[in-house]
Design an enzyme around this catalytic site. Structure first.
Site, PDB file in Angstrom:
ATOM      1  N   CYS A 132       0.962  -1.177   0.094  1.00  0.00           N
ATOM      2  CA  CYS A 132       0.034  -0.014  -0.202  1.00  0.00           C
ATOM      3  C   CYS A 132       0.784   1.419  -0.083  1.00  0.00           C
ATOM      4  O   CYS A 132       0.631   2.144  -0.702  1.00  0.00           O
ATOM      5  CB  CYS A 132      -1.092   0.157   1.149  1.00  0.00           C
ATOM      6  SG  CYS A 132      -0.101  -0.551   2.734  1.00  0.00           S
ATOM      7  N   HIS A 245      -2.784   6.317   4.502  1.00  0.00           N
ATOM      8  CA  HIS A 245      -1.664   6.185   4.938  1.00  0.00           C
ATOM      9  C   HIS A 245      -1.049   7.648   4.436  1.00  0.00           C
ATOM     10  O   HIS A 245      -1.244   8.283   3.236  1.00  0.00           O
ATOM     11  CB  HIS A 245      -0.697   5.228   3.969  1.00  0.00           C
ATOM     12  CG  HIS A 245      -0.846   4.037   4.551  1.00  0.00           C
ATOM     13  ND1 HIS A 245      -1.685   3.610   5.751  1.00  0.00           N
ATOM     14  CD2 HIS A 245      -0.456   2.755   4.156  1.00  0.00           C
ATOM     15  CE1 HIS A 245      -1.671   2.303   5.879  1.00  0.00           C
ATOM     16  NE2 HIS A 245      -1.006   1.473   4.987  1.00  0.00           N
TER      17      HIS A 245
HETATM   18  P1  NAP Z   1      -7.907  -8.945   7.890  1.00  0.00           P
HETATM   19  O1  NAP Z   1      -8.667  -7.666   7.892  1.00  0.00           O
HETATM   20  O2  NAP Z   1      -7.282  -9.405   9.129  1.00  0.00           O
HETATM   21  O3  NAP Z   1      -8.572 -10.067   6.958  1.00  0.00           O
HETATM   22  C1  NAP Z   1      -8.041 -11.162   6.816  1.00  0.00           C
HETATM   23  C2  NAP Z   1      -9.035 -12.057   5.929  1.00  0.00           C
HETATM   24  O4  NAP Z   1      -8.395 -13.415   5.723  1.00  0.00           O
HETATM   25  C3  NAP Z   1     -10.237 -12.436   6.354  1.00  0.00           C
HETATM   26  O5  NAP Z   1     -11.430 -12.489   5.408  1.00  0.00           O
HETATM   27  C4  NAP Z   1     -10.133 -13.762   7.015  1.00  0.00           C
HETATM   28  O6  NAP Z   1     -11.361 -14.482   7.278  1.00  0.00           O
HETATM   29  C5  NAP Z   1      -9.136 -14.454   6.062  1.00  0.00           C
HETATM   30  N1  NAP Z   1      -8.274 -15.579   6.336  1.00  0.00           N
HETATM   31  C6  NAP Z   1      -7.627 -15.660   7.421  1.00  0.00           C
HETATM   32  N2  NAP Z   1      -7.056 -16.698   7.600  1.00  0.00           N
HETATM   33  C7  NAP Z   1      -7.763 -17.488   6.649  1.00  0.00           C
HETATM   34  C8  NAP Z   1      -7.781 -18.860   6.558  1.00  0.00           C
HETATM   35  N3  NAP Z   1      -7.016 -19.875   7.041  1.00  0.00           N
HETATM   36  N4  NAP Z   1      -8.372 -19.302   5.391  1.00  0.00           N
HETATM   37  C9  NAP Z   1      -9.379 -18.681   4.753  1.00  0.00           C
HETATM   38  N5  NAP Z   1      -9.311 -17.341   4.903  1.00  0.00           N
HETATM   39  C10 NAP Z   1      -8.543 -16.843   6.255  1.00  0.00           C
HETATM   40  O7  NAP Z   1      -6.670  -8.473   6.971  1.00  0.00           O
HETATM   41  P2  NAP Z   1      -6.557  -7.452   5.805  1.00  0.00           P
HETATM   42  O8  NAP Z   1      -6.124  -6.030   6.370  1.00  0.00           O
HETATM   43  O9  NAP Z   1      -7.797  -7.387   5.038  1.00  0.00           O
HETATM   44  O10 NAP Z   1      -5.393  -7.944   4.963  1.00  0.00           O
HETATM   45  C11 NAP Z   1      -5.444  -9.389   4.478  1.00  0.00           C
HETATM   46  C12 NAP Z   1      -4.221  -9.374   3.221  1.00  0.00           C
HETATM   47  O11 NAP Z   1      -4.026  -8.157   2.363  1.00  0.00           O
HETATM   48  C13 NAP Z   1      -2.850  -9.587   3.803  1.00  0.00           C
HETATM   49  O12 NAP Z   1      -2.102 -10.466   2.995  1.00  0.00           O
HETATM   50  C14 NAP Z   1      -1.981  -8.217   3.552  1.00  0.00           C
HETATM   51  O13 NAP Z   1      -0.743  -8.316   3.730  1.00  0.00           O
HETATM   52  C15 NAP Z   1      -2.554  -7.504   2.582  1.00  0.00           C
HETATM   53  N6  NAP Z   1      -2.680  -6.375   2.590  1.00  0.00           N
HETATM   54  C16 NAP Z   1      -2.235  -5.806   1.527  1.00  0.00           C
HETATM   55  C17 NAP Z   1      -2.273  -4.614   1.288  1.00  0.00           C
HETATM   56  C18 NAP Z   1      -1.342  -3.884   0.276  1.00  0.00           C
HETATM   57  O14 NAP Z   1      -0.322  -3.101   0.361  1.00  0.00           O
HETATM   58  N7  NAP Z   1      -1.720  -4.008  -1.087  1.00  0.00           N
HETATM   59  C19 NAP Z   1      -2.727  -3.748   2.276  1.00  0.00           C
HETATM   60  C20 NAP Z   1      -3.468  -4.231   3.233  1.00  0.00           C
HETATM   61  C21 NAP Z   1      -3.315  -5.768   3.519  1.00  0.00           C
HETATM   62  P3  NAP Z   1     -11.952 -14.606   8.495  1.00  0.00           P
HETATM   63  O15 NAP Z   1     -13.204 -13.821   8.506  1.00  0.00           O
HETATM   64  O16 NAP Z   1     -12.449 -16.266   8.431  1.00  0.00           O
HETATM   65  O17 NAP Z   1     -11.109 -14.565   9.613  1.00  0.00           O
HETATM   66  N1  12T Z   2       2.389  -5.480   7.467  1.00  0.00           N
HETATM   67  O1  12T Z   2       0.792  -5.928   1.836  1.00  0.00           O
HETATM   68  O2  12T Z   2       0.791  -4.108   8.600  1.00  0.00           O
HETATM   69  O3  12T Z   2       2.903  -6.173   2.407  1.00  0.00           O
HETATM   70  O4  12T Z   2       0.042  -2.364   7.560  1.00  0.00           O
HETATM   71  C1  12T Z   2       0.528  -4.345   4.165  1.00  0.00           C
HETATM   72  C2  12T Z   2       0.287  -3.858   5.307  1.00  0.00           C
HETATM   73  C3  12T Z   2       2.174  -5.891   5.203  1.00  0.00           C
HETATM   74  C4  12T Z   2       1.654  -5.897   2.759  1.00  0.00           C
HETATM   75  C5  12T Z   2       0.653  -3.531   7.547  1.00  0.00           C
HETATM   76  C6  12T Z   2       1.831  -5.104   6.409  1.00  0.00           C
HETATM   77  C7  12T Z   2       1.620  -5.264   3.912  1.00  0.00           C
HETATM   78  C8  12T Z   2       0.820  -4.062   6.340  1.00  0.00           C
END
Ligand code: NAP
Ligand code: 12T
Length: 336
Positions: A132, A245
């Site tokens: 991000c 951010h």
């Molecule tokens: P989050 O709010 O904690 O959500 C995690 C999601 O993954 C929930 O839907 C959760 O489902 C699911 N999940 C967790 N364990 C699982 C499993 N064993 N099997 C199936 N589903 C599972 O996290 P988030 O902020 O959305 O972030 C998720 C991902 O996006 C991470 O990889 C993070 O690094 C990435 N991300 C990327 C960016 C970016 O920079 N592009 C920004 C933010 C996040 P449940 O409801 O069942 O727990």
């Molecule tokens: N640790 O997509 O914690 O690599 O804000 C994004 C957000 C990893 C990533 C965070 C993280 C990623 C966070």
């Protein structure tokens, strides 16, 4: 990717902070979804989520679920991506992965549509969505790089808790509530109290003393800008903000660009909005930018300590341009 009128789209991690935003953005942008499939862990399987006014049941993510899926948007963390994205790709889906699992793999395009859209065409089943903080920085810097060649970037970030997911957002809320009612805040998700604090610590520490988040900004910027000569050094800081951010960015360029020229270039740049009139208190802030898809730039100033330098303040919604919107823009290129 075979052209169709409508596509079967999966969101893996649909119940998360990013996944929910994905479903919203698919709806808002009228992505040609024939069938939408939502996946999460057993914690959320069976729940329903609304899409286009209809309830959709969240399914349990398992090995054999990818049959018939055209596009799989992954945002369930690095471990889930490592385990399931190759399976989805093998079943014929194009994966757009939000985790850091595949970003630096040679065969995997790392794409920001305003910067390197052509990389999409080189995919072999998996396309990575950048970090991000990197996305919003390169959207603002690419037009300046094209004009004057950036030699070096020094960036400090002020990152919202939503970047770490829904539990992190709950922790800021609960800590704030506890402190305001004279109770002890519970610290679980972040290493220290995040309410009324800031932590120079995002993702894990590496042997060189930097965090992994800081090094993502170094390596991903070079890959997206397709220029390994750009020097990048970063300090990434978590602040008690829910969404959005902010980044203080300093650049040194080969050629001189004045602050006025930079504002003019950025005013015409795709995906950028210049919001810069400091005497009228006009500059972007996270609360104002939350819910928007563009990258906002303000506080454009010449760096008077060097010959050719600029300072900028860059703010974007980390769940939208930093994650969901960027991923769906990639999907839009894919089906074009
Ligand atoms: P989050 O709010 O904690 O959500 C995690 C999601 O993954 C929930 O839907 C959760 O489902 C699911 N999940 C967790 N364990 C699982 C499993 N064993 N099997 C199936 N589903 C599972 O996290 P988030 O902020 O959305 O972030 C998720 C991902 O996006 C991470 O990889 C993070 O690094 C990435 N991300 C990327 C960016 C970016 O920079 N592009 C920004 C933010 C996040 P449940 O409801 O069942 O727990
Ligand atoms: N640790 O997509 O914690 O690599 O804000 C994004 C957000 C990893 C990533 C965070 C993280 C990623 C966070």
């Amino acid at each position: 990717m075979i052209k169709k009128d409508k596509y079967t789209v999966a969101v893996v991690g649909a119940t998360g902070a990013v996944g929910k935003e994905m479903v919203k953005v698919l709806e808002e942008r009228r992505f040609p979804v024939g069938k939408l499939r939502l996946f999460a862990s057993k914690r959320s399987a069976g729940e329903t989520m609304s899409y286009m006014g209809e309830d959709h049941t969240v399914e349990l993510l398992q090995d054999d679920v990818f049959e018939g899926i055209d596009i799989a948007l992954f945002s369930a963390g690095e471990k889930i991506s490592l385990a399931f994205a190759p399976k989805a790709a093998k079943s014929g889906a194009v994966v757009i992965d939000n985790s850091s699992a595949f970003r630096m793999v040679d065969d995997v395009p790392l794409v920001v549509p305003e910067v390197n859209p052509d990389a999409v065409g080189r995919h072999k089943g998996i396309i990575a969505n950048p970090n991000c903080s990197t996305i919003q920085m390169v959207v603002a810097l690419k037009p300046l790089h094209d004009k004057a060649i950036i030699k070096r970037i020094v960036v400090t970030t002020f990152q919202a808790v939503s970047g770490k997911g829904k539990e992190a957002m709950d922790e800021l809320f609960e800590q704030t509530k506890a402190i305001m009612t004279f109770q002890d805040p519970v610290v679980e998700v972040f290493p220290y109290q995040i309410a009324f604090n800031c932590l120079p610590h995002i993702d894990v520490f590496l042997d060189n003393g930097y965090t992994k988040e800081e090094m993502k900004m170094v390596y991903e910027t070079r890959k997206i800008m397709e220029d390994d000569t750009i020097g990048v050094t970063a300090t990434t800081v978590r602040v008690p903000v829910y969404i959005g951010h902010s980044e203080a960015v300093n650049i040194e360029t080969e050629e001189k660009i004045t602050a006025n020229e930079a504002r003019a270039i950025l005013s015409n740049a795709p995906g950028v909005i210049v919001f810069d009139d400091p005497k009228k208190n006009i500059y972007p802030v996270p609360i104002a930018v939350s819910g928007k898809d563009e990258v906002y730039v303000g506080r454009v100033r010449e760096d008077e300590s060097i010959q050719n330098g600029l300072n900028l303040w860059v703010v974007a919604d980390n769940l939208r341009k930093g994650a969901a919107t960027n991923a769906i823009q990639i999907a839009e290129i894919l089906i074009k």
